[in-house]
Scaffold this motif. Sequence first.
Motif, PDB file in Angstrom:
ATOM      1  N   ASP A 118      -5.506   6.635  14.215  1.00 51.40           N
ATOM      2  CA  ASP A 118      -5.203   8.081  13.857  1.00 51.40           C
ATOM      3  C   ASP A 118      -3.815   8.021  13.680  1.00 51.40           C
ATOM      4  OD1 ASP A 118      -7.788   9.554  14.573  1.00 51.40           O
ATOM      5  OD2 ASP A 118      -7.615   8.471  16.177  1.00 51.40           O
ATOM      6  N   GLY A 119      -3.390   9.276  13.069  1.00 54.73           N
ATOM      7  CA  GLY A 119      -1.875   9.471  12.794  1.00 54.73           C
ATOM      8  C   GLY A 119      -1.770  10.133  11.419  1.00 54.73           C
ATOM      9  N   GLN A 120      -0.473   9.988  10.967  1.00 56.36           N
ATOM     10  CA  GLN A 120      -0.144  10.631   9.557  1.00 56.36           C
ATOM     11  C   GLN A 120       1.124   9.878   8.803  1.00 56.36           C
ATOM     12  OE1 GLN A 120       2.124  14.683   8.852  1.00 56.36           O
ATOM     13  NE2 GLN A 120       0.012  15.168   8.527  1.00 56.36           N
ATOM     14  N   VAL A 121       0.741   9.609   7.584  1.00 59.88           N
ATOM     15  CA  VAL A 121       1.804   8.845   6.945  1.00 59.88           C
ATOM     16  C   VAL A 121       2.094   9.775   5.485  1.00 59.88           C
ATOM     17  CG1 VAL A 121       1.473   6.548   7.895  1.00 59.88           C
ATOM     18  CG2 VAL A 121       0.060   7.236   5.699  1.00 59.88           C
ATOM     19  N   GLU A 122       2.893   9.130   4.800  1.00 66.79           N
ATOM     20  CA  GLU A 122       3.193   9.655   3.373  1.00 66.79           C
ATOM     21  C   GLU A 122       2.687   9.294   2.423  1.00 66.79           C
ATOM     22  OE1 GLU A 122       7.239  10.709   0.343  1.00 66.79           O
ATOM     23  OE2 GLU A 122       7.353   9.887   2.608  1.00 66.79           O
ATOM     24  N   TRP A 123       2.215   7.750   2.250  1.00 70.30           N
ATOM     25  CA  TRP A 123       1.611   7.205   1.050  1.00 70.30           C
ATOM     26  C   TRP A 123       0.278   6.566   1.467  1.00 70.30           C
ATOM     27  CZ3 TRP A 123       4.190   6.471  -3.548  1.00 70.30           C
ATOM     28  CH2 TRP A 123       5.660   6.946  -3.513  1.00 70.30           C
ATOM     29  N   TRP A 124      -0.800   6.408   0.548  1.00 72.74           N
ATOM     30  CA  TRP A 124      -2.121   5.700   0.648  1.00 72.74           C
ATOM     31  C   TRP A 124      -1.715   4.398   1.104  1.00 72.74           C
ATOM     32  CZ3 TRP A 124      -3.851   1.724  -2.140  1.00 72.74           C
ATOM     33  CH2 TRP A 124      -5.258   0.939  -1.731  1.00 72.74           C
ATOM     34  N   TYR A 125      -0.791   3.594   0.469  1.00 68.65           N
ATOM     35  CA  TYR A 125      -0.701   2.204   0.815  1.00 68.65           C
ATOM     36  C   TYR A 125      -0.235   2.026   2.131  1.00 68.65           C
ATOM     37  CZ  TYR A 125       4.402   2.462   0.412  1.00 68.65           C
ATOM     38  OH  TYR A 125       5.935   2.558   0.544  1.00 68.65           O
ATOM     39  N   GLN A 126       0.430   2.757   2.893  1.00 68.57           N
ATOM     40  CA  GLN A 126       0.651   3.090   4.272  1.00 68.57           C
ATOM     41  C   GLN A 126      -0.449   2.728   5.202  1.00 68.57           C
ATOM     42  OE1 GLN A 126       3.512   6.061   4.221  1.00 68.57           O
ATOM     43  NE2 GLN A 126       5.534   4.520   4.169  1.00 68.57           N
ATOM     44  N   LYS A 127      -1.416   3.832   4.785  1.00 74.16           N
ATOM     45  CA  LYS A 127      -2.517   3.988   5.386  1.00 74.16           C
ATOM     46  C   LYS A 127      -3.569   2.812   5.150  1.00 74.16           C
ATOM     47  CE  LYS A 127      -6.931   6.470   5.365  1.00 74.16           C
ATOM     48  NZ  LYS A 127      -7.743   7.992   5.094  1.00 74.16           N
ATOM     49  N   ASN A 128      -3.592   2.011   3.826  1.00 76.57           N
ATOM     50  CA  ASN A 128      -4.344   1.112   3.674  1.00 76.57           C
ATOM     51  C   ASN A 128      -3.745  -0.075   4.479  1.00 76.57           C
ATOM     52  OD1 ASN A 128      -6.592  -0.110   2.306  1.00 76.57           O
ATOM     53  ND2 ASN A 128      -4.684  -1.520   0.901  1.00 76.57           N
ATOM     54  N   ALA A 129      -2.472  -0.506   4.501  1.00 76.90           N
ATOM     55  CA  ALA A 129      -1.948  -1.460   5.366  1.00 76.90           C
ATOM     56  C   ALA A 129      -1.915  -1.481   6.645  1.00 76.90           C
ATOM     57  CB  ALA A 129      -0.444  -1.214   5.029  1.00 76.90           C
ATOM     58  N   ALA A 130      -2.079  -0.440   7.230  1.00 74.08           N
ATOM     59  CA  ALA A 130      -2.592  -0.211   8.734  1.00 74.08           C
ATOM     60  C   ALA A 130      -4.163  -0.860   9.072  1.00 74.08           C
ATOM     61  CB  ALA A 130      -2.424   1.273   9.145  1.00 74.08           C
ATOM     62  N   GLY A 131      -4.887  -0.319   8.153  1.00 78.98           N
ATOM     63  CA  GLY A 131      -6.318  -0.939   8.381  1.00 78.98           C
ATOM     64  C   GLY A 131      -6.246  -2.341   8.114  1.00 78.98           C
ATOM     65  N   ASN A 132      -5.527  -2.738   7.064  1.00 77.91           N
ATOM     66  CA  ASN A 132      -5.697  -4.365   6.662  1.00 77.91           C
ATOM     67  C   ASN A 132      -4.911  -5.072   7.712  1.00 77.91           C
ATOM     68  OD1 ASN A 132      -6.872  -3.891   4.243  1.00 77.91           O
ATOM     69  ND2 ASN A 132      -5.121  -3.872   3.020  1.00 77.91           N
ATOM     70  N   VAL A 133      -3.781  -4.670   8.786  1.00 79.51           N
ATOM     71  CA  VAL A 133      -3.347  -5.600   9.535  1.00 79.51           C
ATOM     72  C   VAL A 133      -4.051  -5.593  10.756  1.00 79.51           C
ATOM     73  CG1 VAL A 133      -0.861  -5.255   8.684  1.00 79.51           C
ATOM     74  CG2 VAL A 133      -1.946  -3.703  10.390  1.00 79.51           C
ATOM     75  N   VAL A 134      -5.166  -4.819  11.075  1.00 77.20           N
ATOM     76  CA  VAL A 134      -5.947  -4.908  12.313  1.00 77.20           C
ATOM     77  C   VAL A 134      -7.185  -5.391  12.284  1.00 77.20           C
ATOM     78  CG1 VAL A 134      -4.500  -3.008  13.292  1.00 77.20           C
ATOM     79  CG2 VAL A 134      -6.628  -2.588  12.237  1.00 77.20           C
ATOM     80  N   HIS A 135      -7.757  -5.295  10.654  1.00 78.16           N
ATOM     81  CA  HIS A 135      -9.132  -5.685  10.452  1.00 78.16           C
ATOM     82  C   HIS A 135      -9.610  -7.126  10.838  1.00 78.16           C
ATOM     83  CE1 HIS A 135      -8.337  -7.316   6.583  1.00 78.16           C
ATOM     84  NE2 HIS A 135      -9.137  -8.029   6.751  1.00 78.16           N
ATOM     85  N   TYR A 136      -8.455  -8.163  11.013  1.00 77.04           N
ATOM     86  CA  TYR A 136      -9.014  -9.500  11.093  1.00 77.04           C
ATOM     87  C   TYR A 136      -8.676  -9.850  12.565  1.00 77.04           C
ATOM     88  CZ  TYR A 136      -3.948 -10.050  10.435  1.00 77.04           C
ATOM     89  OH  TYR A 136      -2.426 -10.004  10.622  1.00 77.04           O
ATOM     90  N   LEU A 137      -8.181  -9.119  13.247  1.00 77.85           N
ATOM     91  CA  LEU A 137      -7.783  -9.274  14.756  1.00 77.85           C
ATOM     92  C   LEU A 137      -8.972  -9.875  15.646  1.00 77.85           C
ATOM     93  CD1 LEU A 137      -5.461  -6.525  15.827  1.00 77.85           C
ATOM     94  CD2 LEU A 137      -4.677  -8.688  15.339  1.00 77.85           C
ATOM     95  N   SER A 138      -8.873 -10.837  16.498  1.00 82.66           N
ATOM     96  CA  SER A 138      -9.910 -11.631  17.153  1.00 82.66           C
ATOM     97  C   SER A 138     -10.436 -10.523  17.907  1.00 82.66           C
ATOM     98  CB  SER A 138      -9.348 -12.740  18.011  1.00 82.66           C
ATOM     99  OG  SER A 138     -10.189 -13.089  18.772  1.00 82.66           O
ATOM    100  N   GLY A 139     -11.802 -10.315  18.099  1.00 83.83           N
ATOM    101  CA  GLY A 139     -12.659  -9.357  19.023  1.00 83.83           C
ATOM    102  C   GLY A 139     -12.916  -8.330  18.462  1.00 83.83           C
ATOM    103  N   VAL A 140     -12.418  -7.953  16.857  1.00 85.72           N
ATOM    104  CA  VAL A 140     -12.630  -6.652  16.464  1.00 85.72           C
ATOM    105  C   VAL A 140     -13.995  -6.748  15.933  1.00 85.72           C
ATOM    106  CG1 VAL A 140     -11.942  -5.068  14.487  1.00 85.72           C
ATOM    107  CG2 VAL A 140     -10.257  -6.255  16.075  1.00 85.72           C
TER     108      VAL A 140
END
Length: 227
Positions: A118-140
Amino acid sequence: MTNTIEKTDVELKTDVLSELKYEPSIKVTDIGVLVKDGTVTLNGYATTYNEKREAVRAVKRVAGVKAIADDIEVKLPSSMHRTDGDIATAAANQIASCTIIPTKTITPTVREGWITLDGQVEWWYQKNAAGNVVHYLSGVKGVSNNISIKPKLTTMAVETAIQSAFKRSALFDASKIQVETSQNEVVLSGKVRNYSELEEAERAAWAAPGVFSVDNNLTLESFGFDT
């Protein structure tokens, strides 16, 4: 004269299985494939959320796929089990270390291995980056990206930016895609050849500054050859 060629469900299943086998990050023996009227259903299990995600992406690359039902279950090996607290801490650290994401704008919440952003950013690529950096974490086991985008540009500027991006793309025919915008909401219509082009057009639309909604009404055109 153009003759339309449609794949049978058997042919489509063969192509889907071949594409899954071609993707090295997928253990294809644990994933089942069902095809009916061009709709592909994936079942079975994956050992990581990333494997599940890559399986769906592989199917999207196959020509002739009309829809995808993702019923793959993530079953983590005992060595990869982590508490929700551990996953939340790891997610927060990954987001904080990503230089393109503004600090203190995104909050991860974890429940039974599923991350919600959850949160708010200015650009789509920032939103996309947030999803990408957590999707591969162990246990997810999964990720819900609920981050909103705060618009800053006028509707006309958004539309112009998207159309320019489409014209620059070598991955699809921009003349076959129509773009309409209203208060920073984008509607795409027209035809593309496969799921990969459909996804790329949507990605290009989201990449325009200020876009916070994309309604993708693109359809897949029939395949054929000229005689």
